[in-house]
Design a protein around this motif. Structure first.
Motif, PDB file in Angstrom:
ATOM      1  N   SER A   1       9.149 -15.504 -25.331  1.00  0.00           N
ATOM      2  CA  SER A   1      10.380 -15.447 -24.531  1.00  0.00           C
ATOM      3  C   SER A   1      10.459 -14.160 -23.705  1.00  0.00           C
ATOM      4  O   SER A   1      10.998 -14.153 -22.598  1.00  0.00           O
ATOM      5  N   LEU A   2       9.903 -13.075 -24.228  1.00  0.00           N
ATOM      6  CA  LEU A   2       9.981 -11.797 -23.519  1.00  0.00           C
ATOM      7  C   LEU A   2       9.078 -11.765 -22.295  1.00  0.00           C
ATOM      8  O   LEU A   2       9.350 -11.040 -21.325  1.00  0.00           O
ATOM      9  N   GLY A   3       8.003 -12.564 -22.326  1.00  0.00           N
ATOM     10  CA  GLY A   3       7.053 -12.562 -21.216  1.00  0.00           C
ATOM     11  C   GLY A   3       7.704 -12.904 -19.894  1.00  0.00           C
ATOM     12  O   GLY A   3       7.349 -12.343 -18.847  1.00  0.00           O
ATOM     13  N   VAL A   4       8.652 -13.827 -19.903  1.00  0.00           N
ATOM     14  CA  VAL A   4       9.342 -14.223 -18.669  1.00  0.00           C
ATOM     15  C   VAL A   4      10.060 -13.031 -18.058  1.00  0.00           C
ATOM     16  O   VAL A   4      10.018 -12.804 -16.844  1.00  0.00           O
ATOM     17  N   LEU A   5      10.711 -12.257 -18.905  1.00  0.00           N
ATOM     18  CA  LEU A   5      11.444 -11.093 -18.422  1.00  0.00           C
ATOM     19  C   LEU A   5      10.506  -9.981 -17.976  1.00  0.00           C
ATOM     20  O   LEU A   5      10.785  -9.274 -17.006  1.00  0.00           O
ATOM     21  N   ARG A   6       9.403  -9.823 -18.672  1.00  0.00           N
ATOM     22  CA  ARG A   6       8.434  -8.789 -18.263  1.00  0.00           C
ATOM     23  C   ARG A   6       7.926  -9.068 -16.852  1.00  0.00           C
ATOM     24  O   ARG A   6       7.743  -8.140 -16.056  1.00  0.00           O
ATOM     25  N   ARG A   7       7.692 -10.326 -16.545  1.00  0.00           N
ATOM     26  CA  ARG A   7       7.181 -10.674 -15.214  1.00  0.00           C
ATOM     27  C   ARG A   7       8.216 -10.384 -14.120  1.00  0.00           C
ATOM     28  O   ARG A   7       7.853 -10.289 -12.948  1.00  0.00           O
TER      29      ARG A   7
ATOM     30  N   ASN B   1      23.931  -5.160 -35.877  1.00  0.00           N
ATOM     31  CA  ASN B   1      24.948  -6.065 -36.412  1.00  0.00           C
ATOM     32  C   ASN B   1      24.277  -7.380 -36.778  1.00  0.00           C
ATOM     33  O   ASN B   1      23.925  -8.182 -35.914  1.00  0.00           O
ATOM     34  N   ALA B   2      24.124  -7.603 -38.061  1.00  0.00           N
ATOM     35  CA  ALA B   2      23.426  -8.804 -38.536  1.00  0.00           C
ATOM     36  C   ALA B   2      24.255 -10.067 -38.351  1.00  0.00           C
ATOM     37  O   ALA B   2      23.733 -11.174 -38.546  1.00  0.00           O
ATOM     38  N   ASN B   3      25.543  -9.925 -37.967  1.00  0.00           N
ATOM     39  CA  ASN B   3      26.379 -11.108 -37.736  1.00  0.00           C
ATOM     40  C   ASN B   3      26.104 -11.766 -36.391  1.00  0.00           C
ATOM     41  O   ASN B   3      26.485 -12.913 -36.170  1.00  0.00           O
ATOM     42  N   ILE B   4      25.489 -11.038 -35.482  1.00  0.00           N
ATOM     43  CA  ILE B   4      25.265 -11.539 -34.130  1.00  0.00           C
ATOM     44  C   ILE B   4      24.096 -12.528 -34.121  1.00  0.00           C
ATOM     45  O   ILE B   4      23.011 -12.224 -34.612  1.00  0.00           O
ATOM     46  N   THR B   5      24.344 -13.691 -33.526  1.00  0.00           N
ATOM     47  CA  THR B   5      23.322 -14.734 -33.477  1.00  0.00           C
ATOM     48  C   THR B   5      23.063 -15.163 -32.034  1.00  0.00           C
ATOM     49  O   THR B   5      23.609 -14.589 -31.086  1.00  0.00           O
ATOM     50  N   ASP B   6      22.267 -16.221 -31.893  1.00  0.00           N
ATOM     51  CA  ASP B   6      21.985 -16.776 -30.566  1.00  0.00           C
ATOM     52  C   ASP B   6      23.262 -17.162 -29.837  1.00  0.00           C
ATOM     53  O   ASP B   6      23.330 -17.113 -28.605  1.00  0.00           O
ATOM     54  N   THR B   7      24.275 -17.573 -30.573  1.00  0.00           N
ATOM     55  CA  THR B   7      25.532 -18.015 -29.962  1.00  0.00           C
ATOM     56  C   THR B   7      26.119 -16.935 -29.066  1.00  0.00           C
ATOM     57  O   THR B   7      26.548 -17.211 -27.932  1.00  0.00           O
ATOM     58  N   THR B   8      26.139 -15.704 -29.557  1.00  0.00           N
ATOM     59  CA  THR B   8      26.663 -14.591 -28.763  1.00  0.00           C
ATOM     60  C   THR B   8      25.820 -14.365 -27.519  1.00  0.00           C
ATOM     61  O   THR B   8      26.356 -14.257 -26.399  1.00  0.00           O
ATOM     62  N   VAL B   9      24.518 -14.281 -27.687  1.00  0.00           N
ATOM     63  CA  VAL B   9      23.636 -13.974 -26.561  1.00  0.00           C
ATOM     64  C   VAL B   9      23.750 -15.049 -25.484  1.00  0.00           C
ATOM     65  O   VAL B   9      23.840 -14.749 -24.281  1.00  0.00           O
ATOM     66  N   GLU B  10      23.775 -16.306 -25.876  1.00  0.00           N
ATOM     67  CA  GLU B  10      23.842 -17.391 -24.906  1.00  0.00           C
ATOM     68  C   GLU B  10      25.184 -17.415 -24.182  1.00  0.00           C
ATOM     69  O   GLU B  10      25.248 -17.669 -22.973  1.00  0.00           O
ATOM     70  N   GLU B  11      26.264 -17.140 -24.911  1.00  0.00           N
ATOM     71  CA  GLU B  11      27.585 -17.139 -24.279  1.00  0.00           C
ATOM     72  C   GLU B  11      27.716 -15.972 -23.306  1.00  0.00           C
ATOM     73  O   GLU B  11      28.269 -16.118 -22.209  1.00  0.00           O
ATOM     74  N   VAL B  12      27.235 -14.808 -23.697  1.00  0.00           N
ATOM     75  CA  VAL B  12      27.257 -13.651 -22.807  1.00  0.00           C
ATOM     76  C   VAL B  12      26.433 -13.937 -21.557  1.00  0.00           C
ATOM     77  O   VAL B  12      26.834 -13.616 -20.433  1.00  0.00           O
ATOM     78  N   ALA B  13      25.272 -14.547 -21.732  1.00  0.00           N
ATOM     79  CA  ALA B  13      24.406 -14.860 -20.597  1.00  0.00           C
ATOM     80  C   ALA B  13      25.090 -15.802 -19.613  1.00  0.00           C
ATOM     81  O   ALA B  13      25.017 -15.606 -18.390  1.00  0.00           O
TER      82      ALA B  13
ATOM     83  N   ALA C   1      17.627 -17.843 -27.450  1.00  0.00           N
ATOM     84  CA  ALA C   1      18.685 -17.080 -26.797  1.00  0.00           C
ATOM     85  C   ALA C   1      18.124 -16.211 -25.680  1.00  0.00           C
ATOM     86  O   ALA C   1      18.753 -16.054 -24.621  1.00  0.00           O
ATOM     87  N   ILE C   2      16.945 -15.630 -25.891  1.00  0.00           N
ATOM     88  CA  ILE C   2      16.337 -14.778 -24.866  1.00  0.00           C
ATOM     89  C   ILE C   2      15.959 -15.619 -23.642  1.00  0.00           C
ATOM     90  O   ILE C   2      16.091 -15.171 -22.499  1.00  0.00           O
ATOM     91  N   ARG C   3      15.520 -16.830 -23.855  1.00  0.00           N
ATOM     92  CA  ARG C   3      15.188 -17.711 -22.724  1.00  0.00           C
ATOM     93  C   ARG C   3      16.451 -18.038 -21.925  1.00  0.00           C
ATOM     94  O   ARG C   3      16.427 -18.086 -20.690  1.00  0.00           O
ATOM     95  N   THR C   4      17.557 -18.275 -22.622  1.00  0.00           N
ATOM     96  CA  THR C   4      18.825 -18.519 -21.936  1.00  0.00           C
ATOM     97  C   THR C   4      19.248 -17.292 -21.135  1.00  0.00           C
ATOM     98  O   THR C   4      19.730 -17.401 -20.003  1.00  0.00           O
ATOM     99  N   LEU C   5      19.065 -16.134 -21.710  1.00  0.00           N
ATOM    100  CA  LEU C   5      19.387 -14.882 -21.028  1.00  0.00           C
ATOM    101  C   LEU C   5      18.579 -14.758 -19.738  1.00  0.00           C
ATOM    102  O   LEU C   5      19.113 -14.380 -18.692  1.00  0.00           O
ATOM    103  N   ALA C   6      17.296 -15.061 -19.822  1.00  0.00           N
ATOM    104  CA  ALA C   6      16.437 -14.984 -18.641  1.00  0.00           C
ATOM    105  C   ALA C   6      16.871 -15.968 -17.564  1.00  0.00           C
ATOM    106  O   ALA C   6      16.778 -15.674 -16.367  1.00  0.00           O
ATOM    107  N   GLU C   7      17.364 -17.100 -17.988  1.00  0.00           N
ATOM    108  CA  GLU C   7      17.762 -18.138 -17.031  1.00  0.00           C
ATOM    109  C   GLU C   7      19.062 -17.793 -16.307  1.00  0.00           C
ATOM    110  O   GLU C   7      19.179 -18.006 -15.093  1.00  0.00           O
ATOM    111  N   TYR C   8      20.032 -17.265 -17.014  1.00  0.00           N
ATOM    112  CA  TYR C   8      21.369 -17.090 -16.454  1.00  0.00           C
ATOM    113  C   TYR C   8      21.665 -15.684 -15.928  1.00  0.00           C
ATOM    114  O   TYR C   8      22.686 -15.489 -15.264  1.00  0.00           O
TER     115      TYR C   8
END
Length: 286
Positions: free
Chosen positions: A248-254, A189-201, A222-229
């Motif tokens: 941003s993915l490195g934080v989650l891999r660890r 879905n190309a409509n989905i942006t950082d706004t969705t990911v951050e709000e979900v997180a 957005a991925i950094r916010t996901l990792a934080e929350y």
């Protein structure tokens, strides 16, 4: 004359149960008989009971109205216990007793249902819906998702892959209404942006699985916010998210989060092996 005699003797020996069950009786005979007659056949013998169970496990439409004005709870559960191919299900004449306990297992094991008639079933709970897949249902729009969120606040798992009418606003609304979400897919879905990911997180702190495959506008922030929350995150899919990188993915891999994109060095080794036919030994722990 001799041939006629042989045919008569064969007909005398041939019985209904001698015919192929699934290829003939279930497919071409029983589909024309009322369900109440088939249920009665179970009382004839153990063989007939087994045959009817095969039919019930393979029927595409179940309407207990055919059995009479009322069907006992035990009979309903028994008849549908092994069916996983239903397309149409009617439980309107079970309305005086059917609850989530009886209905949800039937719906859960029949993933090809097209129509469910629950008229008058006052004992069902709207809170019973916890897992829902609407993948590739292009009719799902923002209004439909908002309505779902308003009435199913206990939702745990939602798949809206390729529901391309959905935008940030609707998914953010869902996140606020369904904080217990454990699994969410908004892939393709190309409509989905950082706004969705951050709000979900921020609203769904129990999130364990998130699929963002093909969400081209999602970025590292957005991925950094996901990792934080989302400390309980176990799986993240970001394939074809070209703006999401290892920074941003490195934080989650660890944290041992399962990610569907290989680290850059690993991808380079795979590419090298494809090109030259082998990969040189490299100590990846350096």
């Amino acid at each position: 004359a001799i041939q006629d005699v042989d045919e008569c003797e064969f007909c005398d020996r041939c019985q209904l149960l001698d015919l192929p069950w699934e290829d003939v009786l279930v497919t071409h005979v029983f589909c024309y008989l009322p369900l109440r007659h088939l249920v009665s056949l179970q009382c004839v013998s153990k063989s007939f009971r087994s045959l009817i169970q095969v039919y019930l496990a393979n029927c595409r439409k179940f309407d207990p109205v055919q059995t009479g004005p009322h069907i006992p709870k035990e009979a309903f559960c028994s008849m549908l216990r092994h069916n996983q191919v239903l397309h149409h299900l009617c439980v309107s004449n079970c309305s005086d007793w059917i609850t989530d306990k009886e209905l949800l297992p039937v719906i859960g094991q029949n993933q090809h249902l097209l129509r469910v008639d629950m008229r008058g079933c006052v004992h069902l709970s709207r809170h019973a819906l916890v897992h829902l897949s609407l993948a590739h249902c292009e009719w799902v729009d923002s209004l439909a998702l908002r309505s779902l969120a308003d009435h199913c606040s206990d939702l745990r798992s939602l798949d809206v892959t390729a529901c391309r009418q959905l935008k940030d606003e609707a998914v953010c609304y869902l996140a606020g209404k369904c904080p217990a979400l454990r699994s969410l897919s908004v892939a393709v879905n190309a409509n989905i942006t950082d706004t969705t990911v951050e709000e979900v997180a921020k609203k769904c702190r129990e999130l364990e699985k998130l699929d963002l495959t093909g969400c081209l506008r999602v970025r590292n922030e957005a991925i950094r916010t996901l990792a934080e929350y989302c400390p309980k995150l176990q799986s993240l899919k970001v394939n074809h998210c070209h703006n999401v990188t290892e920074s941003s993915l490195g934080v989650l891999r660890r944290r041992n989060v399962e990610i569907d994109v290989e680290p850059p060095l690993q991808r380079a080794l795979v590419l090298l092996q494809d090109v030259v036919g082998f990969a040189p030994f490299i100590n990846l722990q350096i």
